[in-house]
Design a protein around this motif. Sequence first.
Motif, short mmCIF file in Angstrom:
data_model
loop_
_atom_site.label_atom_id
_atom_site.label_comp_id
_atom_site.label_asym_id
_atom_site.label_seq_id
_atom_site.Cartn_x
_atom_site.Cartn_y
_atom_site.Cartn_z
N ALA A 31 0.80 -1.21 0.00
CA ALA A 31 0.00 0.00 0.00
C ALA A 31 0.84 1.28 0.00
O ALA A 31 0.30 2.37 -0.09
CB ALA A 31 -0.92 0.00 1.21
N TYR A 32 2.17 1.13 0.10
CA TYR A 32 3.03 2.30 0.26
C TYR A 32 4.25 2.22 -0.64
O TYR A 32 4.78 1.14 -0.90
CB TYR A 32 3.49 2.42 1.71
CG TYR A 32 2.36 2.56 2.69
CD1 TYR A 32 1.84 1.44 3.33
CD2 TYR A 32 1.81 3.81 2.97
CE1 TYR A 32 0.78 1.56 4.22
CE2 TYR A 32 0.76 3.93 3.86
CZ TYR A 32 0.25 2.81 4.48
OH TYR A 32 -0.80 2.93 5.35
N ALA A 33 4.73 3.39 -1.05
CA ALA A 33 6.05 3.48 -1.65
C ALA A 33 7.07 3.27 -0.53
O ALA A 33 6.83 3.66 0.62
CB ALA A 33 6.26 4.82 -2.32
N MET A 34 8.20 2.65 -0.89
CA MET A 34 9.25 2.38 0.09
C MET A 34 10.58 2.80 -0.51
O MET A 34 10.81 2.64 -1.71
CB MET A 34 9.30 0.89 0.44
CG MET A 34 8.04 0.35 1.09
SD MET A 34 7.70 1.03 2.73
CE MET A 34 9.16 0.48 3.63
N SER A 35 11.45 3.32 0.32
CA SER A 35 12.76 3.78 -0.14
C SER A 35 13.87 3.23 0.75
O SER A 35 13.64 2.85 1.90
CB SER A 35 12.83 5.31 -0.11
OG SER A 35 12.06 5.89 -1.12
N TRP A 36 15.05 3.24 0.18
CA TRP A 36 16.27 3.05 0.96
C TRP A 36 17.02 4.39 0.92
O TRP A 36 17.16 5.01 -0.14
CB TRP A 36 17.15 1.96 0.36
CG TRP A 36 16.62 0.57 0.57
CD1 TRP A 36 15.88 -0.17 -0.31
CD2 TRP A 36 16.78 -0.24 1.74
NE1 TRP A 36 15.58 -1.39 0.24
CE2 TRP A 36 16.12 -1.45 1.50
CE3 TRP A 36 17.42 -0.06 2.97
CZ2 TRP A 36 16.08 -2.50 2.44
CZ3 TRP A 36 17.38 -1.08 3.90
CH2 TRP A 36 16.72 -2.29 3.64
N VAL A 37 17.49 4.81 2.08
CA VAL A 37 18.34 5.98 2.19
C VAL A 37 19.54 5.58 3.03
O VAL A 37 19.50 4.57 3.72
CB VAL A 37 17.59 7.17 2.83
CG1 VAL A 37 16.43 7.62 1.94
CG2 VAL A 37 17.09 6.83 4.22
N ARG A 38 20.61 6.37 2.96
CA ARG A 38 21.81 6.02 3.72
C ARG A 38 22.47 7.27 4.27
O ARG A 38 22.27 8.37 3.76
CB ARG A 38 22.79 5.23 2.85
CG ARG A 38 23.38 6.02 1.69
CD ARG A 38 24.21 5.11 0.80
NE ARG A 38 24.83 5.84 -0.31
CZ ARG A 38 25.53 5.27 -1.29
NH1 ARG A 38 25.71 3.94 -1.31
NH2 ARG A 38 26.05 6.01 -2.25
#
Length: 118
Positions: free
Chosen positions: A30-37
């Motif tokens: 149901a959601y967009a998901m991201s990786w950040v660092r």
Amino acid sequence: VRPVESGGGLVQPGGSLRLSCAASGFVFSAYAMSWVRQAPGKGLEWVSTSGGGSTSYADSVKGRFTISRDKAKNMLNLQMNSLKPEDTAVYYCAKHRAFSPTSMRVARGQGTQVTVSA
């Protein structure tokens, strides 16, 4: 309601790691998901996003990293190949407000350390 990351570690340059992110209290689909660092002494850097039926990558990781969803396990993955010392950072999984990849990131986990060193 926060994601939980796993899979970090120490790897030599040129090696590979696979990070995973588990949903806690919400459904990934149901959601967009991201990786950040965040590298030592630096600000937060966007790495990759999956949402709205598309994926996108920062230029610094394009062609080396692959983001994917495991719907059956309700998990988000980041396959990292050809790792470089400059990839050393704490990696966070972030949940967006909606499925659109342009929606705001609203929650992230505690992070997992990735160290690339000989």
